[in-house]
Design a protein around this motif. Structure first.
Motif, short mmCIF file in Angstrom:
data_model
loop_
_atom_site.label_atom_id
_atom_site.label_comp_id
_atom_site.label_asym_id
_atom_site.label_seq_id
_atom_site.Cartn_x
_atom_site.Cartn_y
_atom_site.Cartn_z
N SER A 172 0.83 -1.21 0.00
CA SER A 172 0.00 0.00 0.00
C SER A 172 0.86 1.25 0.00
O SER A 172 0.56 2.23 -0.70
N ASP A 173 1.92 1.23 0.78
CA ASP A 173 2.82 2.38 0.85
C ASP A 173 3.48 2.64 -0.50
O ASP A 173 3.62 3.79 -0.93
N ILE A 174 3.87 1.57 -1.19
CA ILE A 174 4.50 1.73 -2.51
C ILE A 174 3.50 2.26 -3.52
O ILE A 174 3.79 3.19 -4.30
N LEU A 175 2.29 1.70 -3.52
CA LEU A 175 1.28 2.12 -4.49
C LEU A 175 0.82 3.56 -4.25
O LEU A 175 0.52 4.29 -5.20
N ASP A 176 0.77 3.97 -2.99
CA ASP A 176 0.24 5.30 -2.66
C ASP A 176 1.29 6.40 -2.72
O ASP A 176 0.96 7.56 -3.03
N ASN A 177 2.54 6.05 -2.45
CA ASN A 177 3.54 7.11 -2.23
C ASN A 177 4.76 7.03 -3.13
O ASN A 177 5.65 7.88 -3.01
N SER A 178 4.84 6.04 -4.00
CA SER A 178 6.06 5.88 -4.81
C SER A 178 5.74 5.96 -6.30
O SER A 178 4.62 5.64 -6.73
N CYS A 185 8.38 -2.17 -8.65
CA CYS A 185 7.66 -3.31 -9.21
C CYS A 185 8.23 -4.61 -8.65
O CYS A 185 7.48 -5.52 -8.26
N SER A 186 9.54 -4.70 -8.57
CA SER A 186 10.19 -5.90 -8.02
C SER A 186 9.86 -6.09 -6.55
O SER A 186 9.65 -7.22 -6.08
N LYS A 187 9.82 -4.99 -5.81
CA LYS A 187 9.48 -5.07 -4.39
C LYS A 187 8.06 -5.61 -4.19
O LYS A 187 7.83 -6.47 -3.35
N VAL A 188 7.15 -5.07 -5.00
CA VAL A 188 5.75 -5.51 -4.89
C VAL A 188 5.62 -6.98 -5.28
O VAL A 188 4.91 -7.75 -4.62
N GLU A 189 6.32 -7.38 -6.33
CA GLU A 189 6.27 -8.79 -6.74
C GLU A 189 6.79 -9.70 -5.63
O GLU A 189 6.22 -10.77 -5.37
N ARG A 190 7.85 -9.28 -4.99
CA ARG A 190 8.41 -10.07 -3.88
C ARG A 190 7.42 -10.17 -2.73
O ARG A 190 7.23 -11.25 -2.15
N LEU A 191 6.77 -9.06 -2.42
CA LEU A 191 5.80 -9.06 -1.32
C LEU A 191 4.58 -9.92 -1.65
O LEU A 191 4.04 -10.61 -0.78
N ILE A 192 4.16 -9.91 -2.90
CA ILE A 192 3.03 -10.75 -3.30
C ILE A 192 3.41 -12.23 -3.24
O ILE A 192 2.60 -13.07 -2.82
N ARG A 193 4.64 -12.55 -3.63
CA ARG A 193 5.10 -13.94 -3.48
C ARG A 193 5.09 -14.34 -2.01
O ARG A 193 4.74 -15.48 -1.66
N ASP A 194 5.45 -13.40 -1.16
CA ASP A 194 5.46 -13.67 0.27
C ASP A 194 4.03 -13.94 0.78
O ASP A 194 3.81 -14.81 1.63
N ILE A 195 3.07 -13.19 0.25
CA ILE A 195 1.67 -13.40 0.63
C ILE A 195 1.21 -14.80 0.20
O ILE A 195 0.53 -15.50 0.94
#
Length: 214
Positions: A172-178, A185-195
């Protein structure tokens, strides 16, 4: 065989025994009365003990069943939360905003469309419900004498829910503030894999708990 069947069976045996002894030893009315009194006392004690034990067992079984229901309610809630979040993320990624845009813009943009729904599962009311059911579940596990491995699986399930919450907050922080970038994009992909990994762990733990609670 239930206790009432046992009591009636013993009663029938009791009558048959008195009759048999009377025939063999040619009991007088007084003898028969004495034997009826003696064996009747034993029968009454046995019957009372059996019925009391039966009622106590019924109460205990109902108590355990209710506690197990509380434990499984938390597990079902954990599965509902993790499954709904995964499905919404999947739905967003399947509907690309514009394939002509750079990959990072398209990827992050597709998540923005569903992210308000995903974030809904972070509301304080939901967190309170999960925490309350988890704490009650721990108490129930202790009350039914659960094994340490069952308690560990139950605790791990709650920890994986917390892990998913933390990942969603970071996304959420990346989508709202970055700004959309390959790095973000890589950070979000990593976090989604973690989910996804957390969801798999939740399913594994809950599958184990369900088997133990049968």
């Amino acid at each position: 065989m239930g206790p009432y069947h046992i009591v009636f069976t013993v009663f029938a045996i009791f009558i048959a025994l008195i009759t048999w002894l009377g025939n063999i030893f040619d009991f007088t009315a007084s003898d028969t009365a004495n034997w009826v009194q003696a064996l009747g006392t034993i029968f009454a004690i046995f019957s009372g003990y059996s019925l009391i034990n039966y009622e106590q067992k019924k109460v205990l079984d109902a108590h355990i069943k209710q506690r197990k229901k509380g434990i499984l309610n938390f597990c079902k809630l954990a599965q509902l939360i993790s499954t709904t979040i995964i499905n919404n993320i999947k739905l967003g990624l399947e509907h690309k905003t514009n394939t002509s845009l750079p990959r990072e813009v398209n990827y992050l943009g597709s998540l923005c469309g569903v992210w308000p729904i995903v974030k809904f599962w972070l509301n304080e009311e939901r967190k309170l419900v999960v925490k309350t059911q988890y704490q009650q579940g721990l108490q129930h596990l202790a009350e039914i004498g659960a094994r340490p491995v069952d308690i560990l699986s139950f605790t791990a399930t709650y920890e994986e829910i917390i892990r998913i919450d933390e990942d969603i907050i970071q996304i959420s922080d990346i989508l709202d503030n970055s700004y959309p970038s390959m790095e973000n994009c890589s950070k979000v992909e990593r976090l989604i894999r973690d989910i996804h990994q957390a969801k798999t762990m939740i399913d594994n733990h809950i599958s184990f708990i369900f088997k133990e609670m049968k």
